[in-house]
Design a protein around this motif. Structure first.
Motif, PDB file in Angstrom:
ATOM      1  N   UNK A   1      17.468 -67.027   8.147  1.00 40.68           N
ATOM      2  CA  UNK A   1      16.677 -66.893   9.201  1.00 40.68           C
ATOM      3  C   UNK A   1      17.503 -67.249  10.256  1.00 40.68           C
ATOM      4  N   UNK A   2      16.730 -67.661  11.463  1.00 37.17           N
ATOM      5  CA  UNK A   2      17.475 -68.226  12.694  1.00 37.17           C
ATOM      6  C   UNK A   2      16.461 -68.902  13.482  1.00 37.17           C
ATOM      7  N   UNK A   3      16.986 -69.424  14.597  1.00 34.62           N
ATOM      8  CA  UNK A   3      16.005 -70.363  15.507  1.00 34.62           C
ATOM      9  C   UNK A   3      15.528 -69.491  16.690  1.00 34.62           C
ATOM     10  N   UNK A   4      15.608 -68.101  16.285  1.00 32.27           N
ATOM     11  CA  UNK A   4      15.236 -67.356  17.523  1.00 32.27           C
ATOM     12  C   UNK A   4      13.733 -67.203  17.315  1.00 32.27           C
ATOM     13  N   UNK A   5      13.078 -67.129  18.598  1.00 31.95           N
ATOM     14  CA  UNK A   5      11.556 -67.125  18.699  1.00 31.95           C
ATOM     15  C   UNK A   5      11.008 -65.838  19.140  1.00 31.95           C
ATOM     16  N   UNK A   6      10.381 -64.955  18.180  1.00 28.84           N
ATOM     17  CA  UNK A   6      10.122 -63.591  18.473  1.00 28.84           C
ATOM     18  C   UNK A   6       8.668 -63.565  19.771  1.00 28.84           C
ATOM     19  N   UNK A   7       8.205 -64.914  19.648  1.00 31.06           N
ATOM     20  CA  UNK A   7       7.029 -65.017  20.492  1.00 31.06           C
ATOM     21  C   UNK A   7       7.311 -64.456  22.140  1.00 31.06           C
ATOM     22  N   UNK A   8       6.569 -63.603  22.833  1.00 32.27           N
ATOM     23  CA  UNK A   8       6.826 -63.500  23.963  1.00 32.27           C
ATOM     24  C   UNK A   8       8.087 -62.750  24.451  1.00 32.27           C
ATOM     25  N   UNK A   9       8.572 -62.375  23.263  1.00 30.17           N
ATOM     26  CA  UNK A   9       9.684 -61.184  23.558  1.00 30.17           C
ATOM     27  C   UNK A   9       9.377 -59.780  23.694  1.00 30.17           C
TER      28      UNK A   9
ATOM     29  N   UNK B   1      21.835 -66.986  -8.397  1.00 28.45           N
ATOM     30  CA  UNK B   1      21.679 -65.436  -8.905  1.00 28.45           C
ATOM     31  C   UNK B   1      21.825 -65.683 -10.289  1.00 28.45           C
ATOM     32  N   UNK B   2      21.435 -66.695 -11.101  1.00 18.91           N
ATOM     33  CA  UNK B   2      21.610 -66.699 -12.517  1.00 18.91           C
ATOM     34  C   UNK B   2      20.853 -65.548 -13.238  1.00 18.91           C
ATOM     35  N   UNK B   3      19.610 -64.971 -12.752  1.00 20.39           N
ATOM     36  CA  UNK B   3      18.645 -64.151 -13.305  1.00 20.39           C
ATOM     37  C   UNK B   3      18.614 -62.838 -12.696  1.00 20.39           C
ATOM     38  N   UNK B   4      19.272 -62.781 -11.627  1.00 19.33           N
ATOM     39  CA  UNK B   4      19.150 -61.628 -10.743  1.00 19.33           C
ATOM     40  C   UNK B   4      19.709 -61.608  -9.147  1.00 19.33           C
ATOM     41  N   UNK B   5      19.692 -60.566  -8.535  1.00 21.59           N
ATOM     42  CA  UNK B   5      20.203 -60.736  -7.088  1.00 21.59           C
ATOM     43  C   UNK B   5      19.542 -61.806  -6.436  1.00 21.59           C
ATOM     44  N   UNK B   6      19.914 -62.285  -5.460  1.00 20.73           N
ATOM     45  CA  UNK B   6      19.208 -63.451  -4.516  1.00 20.73           C
ATOM     46  C   UNK B   6      18.086 -62.761  -3.871  1.00 20.73           C
ATOM     47  N   UNK B   7      17.123 -63.229  -3.660  1.00 13.29           N
ATOM     48  CA  UNK B   7      15.823 -62.897  -3.207  1.00 13.29           C
ATOM     49  C   UNK B   7      15.267 -64.130  -2.385  1.00 13.29           C
ATOM     50  N   UNK B   8      14.936 -63.551  -1.180  1.00 16.86           N
ATOM     51  CA  UNK B   8      14.085 -64.519  -0.273  1.00 16.86           C
ATOM     52  C   UNK B   8      14.163 -64.041   1.122  1.00 16.86           C
ATOM     53  N   UNK B   9      13.126 -64.659   1.841  1.00 15.64           N
ATOM     54  CA  UNK B   9      13.031 -63.932   3.132  1.00 15.64           C
ATOM     55  C   UNK B   9      13.874 -64.727   4.232  1.00 15.64           C
ATOM     56  N   UNK B  10      13.638 -63.930   5.569  1.00 15.69           N
ATOM     57  CA  UNK B  10      14.365 -64.510   6.793  1.00 15.69           C
ATOM     58  C   UNK B  10      13.144 -64.639   7.666  1.00 15.69           C
TER      59      UNK B  10
ATOM     60  N   UNK C   1      21.861 -59.035  -2.783  1.00 14.36           N
ATOM     61  CA  UNK C   1      20.849 -60.038  -1.996  1.00 14.36           C
ATOM     62  C   UNK C   1      20.082 -59.327  -1.281  1.00 14.36           C
ATOM     63  N   UNK C   2      18.719 -59.499  -1.541  1.00 15.22           N
ATOM     64  CA  UNK C   2      17.613 -58.763  -0.929  1.00 15.22           C
ATOM     65  C   UNK C   2      16.791 -59.505  -0.074  1.00 15.22           C
ATOM     66  N   UNK C   3      17.195 -59.466   1.252  1.00 16.76           N
ATOM     67  CA  UNK C   3      16.126 -60.293   2.108  1.00 16.76           C
ATOM     68  C   UNK C   3      14.914 -59.781   2.379  1.00 16.76           C
ATOM     69  N   UNK C   4      13.773 -60.504   3.013  1.00 21.80           N
ATOM     70  CA  UNK C   4      12.631 -59.894   3.038  1.00 21.80           C
ATOM     71  C   UNK C   4      12.060 -60.666   4.429  1.00 21.80           C
ATOM     72  N   UNK C   5      10.661 -60.514   4.627  1.00 18.81           N
ATOM     73  CA  UNK C   5      10.148 -61.048   5.784  1.00 18.81           C
ATOM     74  C   UNK C   5       9.706 -62.718   5.540  1.00 18.81           C
ATOM     75  N   UNK C   6       9.293 -63.290   6.388  1.00 19.69           N
ATOM     76  CA  UNK C   6       8.929 -64.776   6.416  1.00 19.69           C
ATOM     77  C   UNK C   6       8.090 -64.798   7.795  1.00 19.69           C
TER      78      UNK C   6
END
Length: 426
Positions: free
Chosen positions: A134-142, A90-99, A167-172
């Motif tokens: 993220x997680x090893x959860x699979x949204x498919x079929x749920x 976070x040298x230049x700003x809040x952590x940013x990246x998807x889940x 820290x600002x998460x996002x989609x992936x």
């Protein structure tokens, strides 16, 4: 000690990273590619960089958060998934990246993505650091209820570690507007705060127009700029695209708007060749509305071919856009592309081209742009969403799209002198 002194600083750090992370191939691959590309710069002032432990600090995350997510499915059975958030720098700003929600998710994949995110975010020129989760959860079929149950359980742990200025998460992959909505609702419930802690939100609660299209559109804005700089254009060019998710769909849409003819797309089980050009609206219906396999696309397009497995890169094209996942374009694929006359390869996914394939493409004179530059459009618009949230503003689609185009154009213009820098591997 004498042997240590004989080893170059880059080699010393690569050995250190490999020994500390022996079971993380994707992370080791990403670090190796970045440090090898930095070697000429580091070796010019090796003593100073070593004294400051610059590379060790660059390749070691600020923190790695590993946690369990327990949730109950529609049958009343408790399920358990592994989950991660790696806050890299976070040298230049809040952590940013998807889940990322996908059964293939491991700590190695999250770390490689977070490491790459540092550079990608910096290239946008916006004040955001690098992270991933993220997680090893699979949204498919749920069912929607099962996905909501998982997301609420996931956020119940994650909320302690994130914030609009932290820290600002996002989609992936696997995490779209539905999942972000469930996550955001749980964050508000737990904290009582309404803030821009997640991006990719729905328009009714702080989301940004053009966010859905951003990564795919941004990829084509940079690709178009690359071709223009070499006296070429997308007009009339045949384009091959891998993937059928968010990035691929909107890359196809923008490529066709710019005059290209996109003839392929793919998912985890097979791929489509459509000689008449991919029908984007049909693809959206199949993948965004029905959420089914590409065989449904074939049923509606009699001239299209459906093939099981992989094979997109065997199709003759002028421009190739890998938009699926890491290491999907290997050396054999690169040789097929070159033999078929490809002039440019621009990455829409994260690290989709193997190092051997990248080196071969460059040796053959193919224009190449790595994903840290060419797929930065998504996080750029996420940062614009953060700005709108902070200022309590909502920009029009056209305003956001123009800002995105400016950012992607600037990424190319600022890093293309001599053409070599932008084309070098990560």
């Amino acid at each position: 000690m004498e042997g240590w002194m004989l080893m170059s600083y880059v080699d010393d750090v690569l050995t250190r990273v490999a020994s500390q992370n022996p079971d993380q191939p994707e992370f080791n691959q990403a670090v190796t590619e970045v440090l090898e590309s930095l070697r000429p710069v580091i070796e010019q002032n090796e003593e100073r960089y070593r004294k400051e432990a610059l590379l060790e600090r660059l390749t070691t995350p600020d923190r790695q958060i590993l946690f369990r997510v327990s949730w109950v499915d529609d049958k009343g059975q408790t399920q358990v998934n592994n989950a991660y958030r790696v806050q890299f720098n976070n040298a230049i700003g809040p952590y940013k990246g998807g889940l990322r929600l996908h059964p293939s998710v491991t700590l190695s994949i999250i770390k490689f993505l977070g490491f790459e995110q540092i550079f990608k975010n910096s290239l946008t020129g916006l004040p955001i650091g690098g992270g991933k989760g993220g997680s090893d959860f699979d949204p498919k079929g749920k069912s929607d209820r099962e996905i909501m149950a998982f997301c609420q359980a996931f956020m119940t742990e994650l909320y302690k570690h994130i914030g609009a200025d932290v820290d600002v998460p996002a989609g992936d992959i696997g995490t779209g507007g539905r999942e972000i909505g469930y996550l955001y609702g749980q964050y508000k419930r737990l904290t009582g705060r309404y803030e821009g802690v997640l991006t990719g939100k729905g328009l009714t609660f702080g989301g940004s127009l053009a966010r859905t299209e951003a990564t795919g559109y941004g990829l084509l804005y940079l690709t178009d700029e690359l071709l223009k700089a070499h006296g070429k254009s997308l007009e009339g060019k045949t384009v091959t695209v891998s993937g059928a998710g968010n990035v691929a769909i909107y890359a196809i849409e923008k490529a066709e708007q710019l005059g290209g003819k996109v003839v392929t797309c793919s998912d985890s089980t097979g791929w489509i060749y459509d000689p008449d050009g991919i029908d984007v609206e049909l693809l959206k219906e199949v993948k965004e509305v029905k959420r089914v396999r590409l065989t449904e696309y074939k049923k509606a397009r009699p001239n299209a071919e459906y093939n099981e497995g992989r094979g997109v890169w065997s199709v003759k094209s002028d421009v190739a856009l890998p938009c699926a996942t890491q290491n999907e374009l290997n050396l054999d694929d690169a040789k097929k592309l070159v033999s078929n006359g490809v002039i440019a390869v621009c990455e829409g996914a994260n690290m989709p081209t193997t190092l051997e394939a990248t080196n071969y493409l460059q040796e053959q004179g193919v224009l190449f742009v790595p994903g840290k530059a060419s797929n930065a459009g998504g996080v750029a618009v996420s940062a614009l969403e953060m700005s709108q949230n902070s200022e309590r503003l909502s920009w029009t689609f056209e305003e956001v799209d123009q800002k995105l185009k400016d950012i992607m154009t600037n990424i190319y213009q600022k890093h293309q002198p001599g053409r070599k820098r932008i084309r070098s591997r990560r």
